[in-house]
Design a protein around this motif. Structure first.
Motif, PDB file in Angstrom:
ATOM      1  N   PHE A   1       0.867  -1.172   0.000  1.00  0.00           N
ATOM      2  CA  PHE A   1       0.000   0.000   0.000  1.00  0.00           C
ATOM      3  C   PHE A   1       0.907   1.226   0.000  1.00  0.00           C
ATOM      4  N   PHE A   2       0.743   2.056  -1.013  1.00  0.00           N
ATOM      5  CA  PHE A   2       1.647   3.184  -1.204  1.00  0.00           C
ATOM      6  C   PHE A   2       0.876   4.407  -1.664  1.00  0.00           C
ATOM      7  N   MET A   3       1.589   5.529  -1.743  1.00  0.00           N
ATOM      8  CA  MET A   3       1.045   6.748  -2.351  1.00  0.00           C
ATOM      9  C   MET A   3       2.150   7.398  -3.179  1.00  0.00           C
ATOM     10  N   TYR A   4       1.802   7.881  -4.337  1.00  0.00           N
ATOM     11  CA  TYR A   4       2.792   8.543  -5.176  1.00  0.00           C
ATOM     12  C   TYR A   4       3.393   9.767  -4.491  1.00  0.00           C
ATOM     13  N   SER A   5       2.602  10.467  -3.716  1.00  0.00           N
ATOM     14  CA  SER A   5       3.088  11.702  -3.083  1.00  0.00           C
ATOM     15  C   SER A   5       3.959  11.447  -1.864  1.00  0.00           C
ATOM     16  N   CYS A   6       4.034  10.200  -1.407  1.00  0.00           N
ATOM     17  CA  CYS A   6       4.772   9.848  -0.185  1.00  0.00           C
ATOM     18  C   CYS A   6       6.267   9.721  -0.469  1.00  0.00           C
ATOM     19  N   PRO A   7       7.125  10.546   0.168  1.00  0.00           N
ATOM     20  CA  PRO A   7       8.570  10.444  -0.083  1.00  0.00           C
ATOM     21  C   PRO A   7       9.158   9.120   0.374  1.00  0.00           C
TER      22      PRO A   7
ATOM     23  N   PRO B   1      -6.093   5.649  -1.138  1.00  0.00           N
ATOM     24  CA  PRO B   1      -6.904   6.824  -1.483  1.00  0.00           C
ATOM     25  C   PRO B   1      -7.184   7.685  -0.248  1.00  0.00           C
ATOM     26  N   PHE B   2      -6.142   8.316   0.286  1.00  0.00           N
ATOM     27  CA  PHE B   2      -6.292   9.009   1.555  1.00  0.00           C
ATOM     28  C   PHE B   2      -7.212  10.221   1.490  1.00  0.00           C
ATOM     29  N   SER B   3      -7.349  10.807   0.313  1.00  0.00           N
ATOM     30  CA  SER B   3      -8.224  11.983   0.229  1.00  0.00           C
ATOM     31  C   SER B   3      -9.662  11.596  -0.077  1.00  0.00           C
ATOM     32  N   GLY B   4      -9.943  10.293  -0.097  1.00  0.00           N
ATOM     33  CA  GLY B   4     -11.320   9.852  -0.304  1.00  0.00           C
ATOM     34  C   GLY B   4     -11.504   9.106  -1.612  1.00  0.00           C
ATOM     35  N   PRO B   5     -12.743   8.769  -1.935  1.00  0.00           N
ATOM     36  CA  PRO B   5     -13.039   7.946  -3.117  1.00  0.00           C
ATOM     37  C   PRO B   5     -12.706   8.608  -4.452  1.00  0.00           C
TER      38      PRO B   5
ATOM     39  N   ALA C   1     -10.528   1.831  -0.845  1.00  0.00           N
ATOM     40  CA  ALA C   1     -10.885   2.474   0.418  1.00  0.00           C
ATOM     41  C   ALA C   1     -11.311   1.437   1.457  1.00  0.00           C
ATOM     42  N   GLN C   2     -12.020   0.425   1.021  1.00  0.00           N
ATOM     43  CA  GLN C   2     -12.452  -0.636   1.934  1.00  0.00           C
ATOM     44  C   GLN C   2     -11.267  -1.421   2.479  1.00  0.00           C
ATOM     45  N   LEU C   3     -10.237  -1.599   1.648  1.00  0.00           N
ATOM     46  CA  LEU C   3      -9.068  -2.359   2.067  1.00  0.00           C
ATOM     47  C   LEU C   3      -8.316  -1.662   3.200  1.00  0.00           C
ATOM     48  N   LEU C   4      -8.304  -0.336   3.197  1.00  0.00           N
ATOM     49  CA  LEU C   4      -7.629   0.395   4.274  1.00  0.00           C
ATOM     50  C   LEU C   4      -8.244   0.052   5.615  1.00  0.00           C
ATOM     51  N   THR C   5      -9.558  -0.042   5.641  1.00  0.00           N
ATOM     52  CA  THR C   5     -10.259  -0.401   6.868  1.00  0.00           C
ATOM     53  C   THR C   5     -10.023  -1.862   7.219  1.00  0.00           C
ATOM     54  N   ALA C   6     -10.104  -2.728   6.225  1.00  0.00           N
ATOM     55  CA  ALA C   6      -9.946  -4.160   6.470  1.00  0.00           C
ATOM     56  C   ALA C   6      -8.572  -4.489   7.039  1.00  0.00           C
ATOM     57  N   TYR C   7      -7.539  -3.817   6.532  1.00  0.00           N
ATOM     58  CA  TYR C   7      -6.183  -4.088   6.983  1.00  0.00           C
ATOM     59  C   TYR C   7      -5.723  -3.132   8.087  1.00  0.00           C
ATOM     60  N   GLN C   8      -6.612  -2.226   8.500  1.00  0.00           N
ATOM     61  CA  GLN C   8      -6.334  -1.301   9.606  1.00  0.00           C
ATOM     62  C   GLN C   8      -5.102  -0.441   9.324  1.00  0.00           C
ATOM     63  N   LEU C   9      -5.029   0.097   8.111  1.00  0.00           N
ATOM     64  CA  LEU C   9      -3.866   0.865   7.690  1.00  0.00           C
ATOM     65  C   LEU C   9      -4.077   2.360   7.896  1.00  0.00           C
ATOM     66  N   THR C  10      -3.033   3.017   8.373  1.00  0.00           N
ATOM     67  CA  THR C  10      -3.107   4.463   8.597  1.00  0.00           C
ATOM     68  C   THR C  10      -1.935   5.218   7.981  1.00  0.00           C
ATOM     69  N   SER C  11      -0.956   4.504   7.419  1.00  0.00           N
ATOM     70  CA  SER C  11       0.208   5.192   6.867  1.00  0.00           C
ATOM     71  C   SER C  11       0.787   4.416   5.696  1.00  0.00           C
ATOM     72  N   ALA C  12       1.576   5.114   4.895  1.00  0.00           N
ATOM     73  CA  ALA C  12       2.245   4.511   3.744  1.00  0.00           C
ATOM     74  C   ALA C  12       3.750   4.751   3.869  1.00  0.00           C
ATOM     75  N   PRO C  13       4.558   3.805   3.369  1.00  0.00           N
ATOM     76  CA  PRO C  13       4.143   2.525   2.798  1.00  0.00           C
ATOM     77  C   PRO C  13       3.831   1.502   3.880  1.00  0.00           C
TER      78      PRO C  13
END
Length: 228
Positions: free
Chosen positions: A51-57, A85-89, A161-173
């Motif tokens: 789980f990643f984000m392009y904007s994450c250094p 999708p941290f900013s939403g759907p 978005a559902q996967l973030l909740t299922a895996y209890q993720l709050t940060s990237a990577p």
């Protein structure tokens, strides 16, 4: 630039494997064991999701190491990425990733996006800027918009978005292994360590968790770096 990044990643992996003794990672310290495991759909292989984000250094820094680690694991794993999708759907960069994935264009664009954001300082955080960027990099505008607005991509946006909740993720990577184990440089690293050292520790934890998952499945691992 790509060659130098991959060369550095290869050296880091070799040094890590040769110079650091294997330590059994501990649940609750080096990784988290989910109380409610999620179904992994990878057959006999071990599913690994980054789980990643392009904007994450930190994601940008980990990218070449992750690429080499996946190659090293070979047929032991089934690897995929999910853009958080941290900013939403309607997260623009998550939408960008899923659209390029649906088009089969990630191989040529994935690293270019990281470079645009973290080297060229093009934030790519608006739909118009993203569309302009992909067109300048050879993507057909009409086809991009067609895929971007497709039911399949819209459905995957909701699923992410559902996967973030299922895996209890709050940060990237964050890396999920076999639907049960979650680790990250923030988890596997230690206070005061350099980012590179934390990344090396994460890769070692991932190695151990893949082996642990294989053992629980009764699966035999292929020699690392060798195709079965």
């Amino acid at each position: 630039m790509r060659f130098l990044r991959l060369l550095l990643a290869s050296v880091v992996l070799m040094v890590s494997a040769a110079g650091v003794s294997a330590i059994e990672p501990k649940s609750g310290v080096d990784y988290v064991t989910l109380s409610t495991p999620q179904r992994a759909e990878a057959g006999k292989k071990i599913e690994v999701i980054e789980f990643f984000m392009y904007s994450c250094p930190h994601c940008n820094a980990l990218e070449p190491l992750m690429t080499e680690w996946v190659k090293k694991q070979g047929d032991n794993i089934a690897f995929r990425r999910v853009h958080m999708p941290f900013s939403g759907p309607s997260d623009p960069q998550a939408h960008l990733y899923l659209t390029l994935e649906a088009m089969g264009k990630l191989d040529g664009m994935h690293e270019k996006i990281f470079r645009a954001i973290h080297v060229e300082r093009n934030r790519l955080n608006k739909d118009d800027a993203i569309l302009d960027f992909v067109v300048k990099n050879g993507i057909d505008k009409a086809k991009y918009l067609e895929f971007s607005n497709s039911f399949a991509v819209q459905t995957k946006m909701k699923r992410a978005a559902q996967l973030l909740t299922a895996y209890q993720l709050t940060s990237a990577p964050s890396i999920v292994i076999d639907g049960r184990y979650v680790t990250s440089p923030a988890q596997a690293g230690r206070p005061g360590q350099s980012e590179l050292t934390s990344q090396q520790a994460t890769l070692q934890v991932m190695d151990a968790l893949v082996a642990k998952a294989q053992s629980s499945k009764g699966a035999s691992a292929a020699p690392v770096g060798v195709k079965k």
